[in-house]
Design an enzyme around this catalytic site. Sequence first.
Site, short mmCIF file in Angstrom:
data_model
loop_
_atom_site.label_atom_id
_atom_site.label_comp_id
_atom_site.label_asym_id
_atom_site.label_seq_id
_atom_site.Cartn_x
_atom_site.Cartn_y
_atom_site.Cartn_z
N GLY A 1 -1.37 0.19 7.99
CA GLY A 1 -1.29 1.39 8.83
C GLY A 1 -0.66 1.14 10.19
O GLY A 1 -0.94 1.85 11.15
N HIS B 1 13.09 1.05 6.48
CA HIS B 1 11.93 0.70 5.67
C HIS B 1 12.17 1.27 4.28
O HIS B 1 12.22 2.49 4.10
CB HIS B 1 10.63 1.27 6.26
CG HIS B 1 9.44 1.05 5.37
ND1 HIS B 1 8.40 0.23 5.71
CD2 HIS B 1 9.16 1.54 4.13
CE1 HIS B 1 7.51 0.21 4.71
NE2 HIS B 1 7.95 1.01 3.75
N GLU C 1 5.71 -6.82 2.83
CA GLU C 1 4.34 -6.88 2.31
C GLU C 1 4.27 -6.16 0.98
O GLU C 1 5.17 -5.40 0.61
CB GLU C 1 3.35 -6.24 3.29
CG GLU C 1 3.54 -4.74 3.48
CD GLU C 1 2.29 -4.04 4.00
OE1 GLU C 1 1.17 -4.56 3.82
OE2 GLU C 1 2.43 -2.94 4.57
N ARG D 1 -2.19 -1.00 -3.98
CA ARG D 1 -2.95 0.25 -4.20
C ARG D 1 -1.95 1.38 -4.34
O ARG D 1 -0.75 1.17 -4.19
CB ARG D 1 -3.82 0.53 -2.96
CG ARG D 1 -2.97 0.54 -1.69
CD ARG D 1 -3.74 0.99 -0.47
NE ARG D 1 -3.06 0.61 0.76
CZ ARG D 1 -2.08 1.29 1.32
NH1 ARG D 1 -1.61 2.39 0.76
NH2 ARG D 1 -1.53 0.87 2.44
P1 ADP Z 1 1.11 1.78 4.64
O1 ADP Z 1 1.10 1.95 6.12
O2 ADP Z 1 0.68 0.42 4.21
O3 ADP Z 1 2.36 2.23 3.97
P2 ADP Z 1 -0.01 4.27 3.81
O4 ADP Z 1 0.78 4.97 4.81
O5 ADP Z 1 0.27 4.47 2.35
O6 ADP Z 1 0.00 2.70 4.09
O7 ADP Z 1 -1.52 4.64 4.04
C1 ADP Z 1 -2.53 3.75 4.41
C2 ADP Z 1 -3.28 4.34 5.56
O8 ADP Z 1 -3.81 5.61 5.20
C3 ADP Z 1 -4.49 3.58 5.95
O9 ADP Z 1 -4.21 2.47 6.73
C4 ADP Z 1 -5.26 4.62 6.73
O10 ADP Z 1 -4.88 4.71 8.08
C5 ADP Z 1 -4.89 5.90 6.04
N1 ADP Z 1 -6.00 6.46 5.27
C6 ADP Z 1 -7.16 5.89 4.96
N2 ADP Z 1 -7.94 6.69 4.24
C7 ADP Z 1 -7.26 7.83 4.08
C8 ADP Z 1 -7.52 9.05 3.41
N3 ADP Z 1 -8.63 9.28 2.75
N4 ADP Z 1 -6.59 10.00 3.43
C9 ADP Z 1 -5.45 9.77 4.07
N5 ADP Z 1 -5.15 8.65 4.71
C10 ADP Z 1 -6.03 7.68 4.72
P1 ADP Z 2 1.53 -2.29 7.72
O1 ADP Z 2 0.67 -3.10 6.82
O2 ADP Z 2 0.87 -1.91 8.97
O3 ADP Z 2 2.18 -1.17 6.97
P2 ADP Z 2 4.12 -3.63 7.65
O4 ADP Z 2 4.28 -5.10 7.53
O5 ADP Z 2 4.40 -2.83 6.44
O6 ADP Z 2 2.68 -3.32 8.20
O7 ADP Z 2 5.03 -3.13 8.84
C1 ADP Z 2 4.95 -1.79 9.32
C2 ADP Z 2 6.29 -1.35 9.87
O8 ADP Z 2 6.69 -2.19 10.96
C3 ADP Z 2 7.44 -1.45 8.89
O9 ADP Z 2 7.53 -0.30 8.08
C4 ADP Z 2 8.64 -1.59 9.80
O10 ADP Z 2 9.04 -0.34 10.31
C5 ADP Z 2 8.08 -2.42 10.93
N1 ADP Z 2 8.34 -3.85 10.71
C6 ADP Z 2 7.58 -4.71 10.01
N2 ADP Z 2 8.07 -5.96 10.04
C7 ADP Z 2 9.20 -5.90 10.78
C8 ADP Z 2 10.17 -6.85 11.21
N3 ADP Z 2 10.08 -8.13 10.89
N4 ADP Z 2 11.20 -6.41 11.98
C9 ADP Z 2 11.30 -5.12 12.33
N5 ADP Z 2 10.42 -4.19 11.97
C10 ADP Z 2 9.37 -4.55 11.20
MG MG Z 3 3.42 -1.42 5.31
#
Ligand code: ADP
Ligand code: ADP
Ligand code: MG
Length: 451
Positions: free
Chosen positions: A164, A208, A288, A292
């Site tokens: 998130g 992304h 990453e 899920r």
């Molecule tokens: P990522 O950032 O890894 O792509 P997503 O955007 O798919 O992940 O969603 C993960 C995030 O959704 C969680 O880190 C949290 O902030 C949020 N989340 C957790 N529970 C719920 C829920 N019930 N409904 C909507 N969002 C949620």
């Molecule tokens: P999370 O688990 O919070 O979703 P991510 O590793 O997916 O974390 O990174 C979240 C966002 O941060 C990515 O969608 C991208 O926009 C940015 N990001 C992540 N890693 C890098 C990187 N090495 N350089 C630039 N932007 C990044």
């Molecule tokens: Mg992510």
Amino acid sequence: MFRRILIANRGEIAVRIVRCCREMGIESVVIYSKADEGSLPVMLAGGSFCIGPAKSSESYLKKETILEAARRLGCDAIHPGVGFLSENADFAQLCEEQGICFIGPSSDVIRKMGDKQSARKLMMQNGVPVVPGSAGLVRSAEEAREEAGKIGYPVMIKASAGGGGKGIRKVWSENDMERAFDAAAAEAEAAFGNDDLYLEKLIINPHHVEIQILADHLGNIIHLGERDCSVQKNNQKILEEAPSPFLNESLRAEMGECSVRAAKAAGYNSAGTVEFVVDANRRFYFIEMNTRIQVEHPVTEEITGIDLIREQIRIAAGMQLNYRQEDISIYKHAIECRINAGTTGEISALHFPSGFGVRTESYLFTGYNVTPFYDSLLAKIIVSGRSRLEAVRRMRRALEELVIQGVETNADLMHLVTFHPDFIKGKYDTGFWEKNHEELESWMKEGLKEI
Ligand code: ADP
Ligand code: ADP
Ligand code: MG
């Protein structure tokens, strides 16, 4: 197939899962906190069970209590949804030990891939390109400075347990390291109870792009194309679309093949997403894997016609994938806007858009009280069309129809995004928000009189 599934989540995703269960002829039971008494998933599910007070650490995160509820209520599987326990390897393991199916990959796969730092290692060993970064965790600001010196500034500090967009900081020079390190560690500790950090080279304004995977227990793995999630605010997605306007056919095929390889390497067996950043030269790097279902999964459902939650449940039940790679055809363009709450309060009036090509995923109803305890996501508006332009125009009219009164939301701002020239042209990256938000906010103030 399962007889009764316990849904260990709330909000729109719980509603989505209840609906899927009903279509599959599976009974559903939803757990809820005191704050979610009388919520839509509770009303729609076949059964419900109050798990504790509002605070998620005392309700939606209570592993033992949830398992106890599942046993008592005669559930043979648990769907964790997104967030909460959905990527928690210990919880998945407890489910395995107690003979209740965790709808997701096995605990050892989550352990391997849920920790970003170890996932990076596994990917490197299997020829999947990763962002250059620290060899392992960085334990102090001092060590981070040392590693960053080798990688070269700018770098990004990232939480190994992250999700998130939390626990992430950009560091432009050595002088900023200490403050950024402390801030990222504190944020990661608060959000994940784990302050492990590592470094990656900061790719300047990448795209992304993520690939949706389905893998069953019989060794079949397919991908369902990509989603472009480059419209982000503070590293959090707010709009997603598919196909990506940035990818060409050969890159699409290469990233798809690479993601299947990544899933194979992990021994993956569920629905999952492999996330990449893609630089301006179209070089892509693994960041990453989300082990899920994701919030933005409907975008892929719309362009492929495949119900991902249904497939995820079927896989967990040990069934074979319904589709082979050659069965997957992408014949539409889809866009999702996340509608988030800016304030709390009672929904005094509500109207969701509908009509051709429009889908709403939400748990709101008139009179519902938006509380401050959980994620701010209120609704997802998803549209699809035969072309990107058709989808963009459909999203505009869908957001024009949307009425949510009683709380502030980002709906009007998202509407303006669909009028921004960079967005219309599909020429945007993760720098879109930083570059354009002031302009969009000034449009907000002035109103969109000319359009
Ligand atoms: P990522 O950032 O890894 O792509 P997503 O955007 O798919 O992940 O969603 C993960 C995030 O959704 C969680 O880190 C949290 O902030 C949020 N989340 C957790 N529970 C719920 C829920 N019930 N409904 C909507 N969002 C949620
Ligand atoms: P999370 O688990 O919070 O979703 P991510 O590793 O997916 O974390 O990174 C979240 C966002 O941060 C990515 O969608 C991208 O926009 C940015 N990001 C992540 N890693 C890098 C990187 N090495 N350089 C630039 N932007 C990044
Ligand atoms: Mg992510």
